[in-house]
Design a protein around this motif. Structure first.
Motif, short mmCIF file in Angstrom:
data_model
loop_
_atom_site.label_atom_id
_atom_site.label_comp_id
_atom_site.label_asym_id
_atom_site.label_seq_id
_atom_site.Cartn_x
_atom_site.Cartn_y
_atom_site.Cartn_z
N SER A 157 -7.48 -5.03 0.65
CA SER A 157 -6.55 -5.33 1.85
C SER A 157 -7.08 -5.88 3.07
N LEU A 210 -1.81 2.91 8.39
CA LEU A 210 -2.62 3.06 7.01
C LEU A 210 -3.11 4.34 6.91
N LEU A 235 -8.42 -0.09 -2.09
CA LEU A 235 -7.29 -0.68 -1.69
C LEU A 235 -7.68 -1.06 -0.18
N LEU A 257 0.93 -1.10 -0.11
CA LEU A 257 -0.09 0.22 0.04
C LEU A 257 1.06 1.19 -0.14
#
Length: 197
Positions: free
Chosen positions: A78, A114, A74, A53
């Motif tokens: 994920s 993230l 994403l 990522l």
């Protein structure tokens, strides 16, 4: 017997890494060669996924795709990669991420990492510093709120997790924080318009 079955049967704290390894047909030594802690079993491949990522978000999004849409997809992809190999494990993993204190701490660390990547990508696209840009901060946190909300509903009533995530993201909109009015007069007019009716 799988790790999820052991955890369900005896609780997370009642299972050791050695027992997980044995149940999977491996020695304790082999288990700890692949997993640093037993929590890591519920985050299969997370480091690899986060590294992927980071690399993807460091590049401009593909033509015709907004950064917002790229990040939404994403996150969905994920989450499903981490929760593999099946629905039973997915449900158990997500429940553990959300409710098991030791695992929730780890989950929050990964979510924060993230979020920081998404803030950096949004800020970089705008040519600003992520720490100083409210729009980037809000955009990344909206995505986090979307997937956490989808996880909660998924655990409560089941369903199709990717669809729930898509629905949550659709409720949020394009992730574009609206710039605040520039003057007091404009702010008052905006507030009056919102409170009418």
């Amino acid at each position: 017997m799988t790790a999820a079955e052991l955890f369900r049967e005896r609780g997370f704290d009642g299972v050791t890494g050695a027992e997980i390894g044995t149940a999977a047909g491996y020695s304790e030594r082999t288990f700890f060669r692949y997993f640093e802690t037993k929590e890591d079993v519920l985050f299969l491949g997370i480091r690899e996924i986060l590294d992927d990522l980071k690399e993807i978000l460091h590049q401009p999004p593909p033509d015709g795709i907004t950064r917002w849409d790229q990040m939404r997809q994403l996150v969905v992809d994920s989450s499903l990669r981490i929760a593999e190999p099946g629905l039973d494990f997915e449900t158990f993993s997500i429940a553990s991420w959300m409710h098991e204190p030791a695992i929730n701490r780890r989950f929050r660390e990964y979510s924060s990492e993230l979020e920081d990547m998404m803030i950096d990508a949004l800020a970089r696209d705008a040519g600003v510093s992520g720490e100083e840009d409210l729009k980037s901060q809000v955009g990344a946190r909206l995505i986090t709120a979307g997937y956490l909300s989808a996880f909660t509903v998924f655990l409560s009533k089941g369903g199709d997790l990717p669809k729930l995530m898509d629905e949550a993201f659709a409720m949020i909109g394009p992730g574009e924080a609206t710039a605040p009015p520039k003057t007091k007069k404009a702010a008052k007019a905006s507030l009056a318009k919102r409170t009418k009716g």
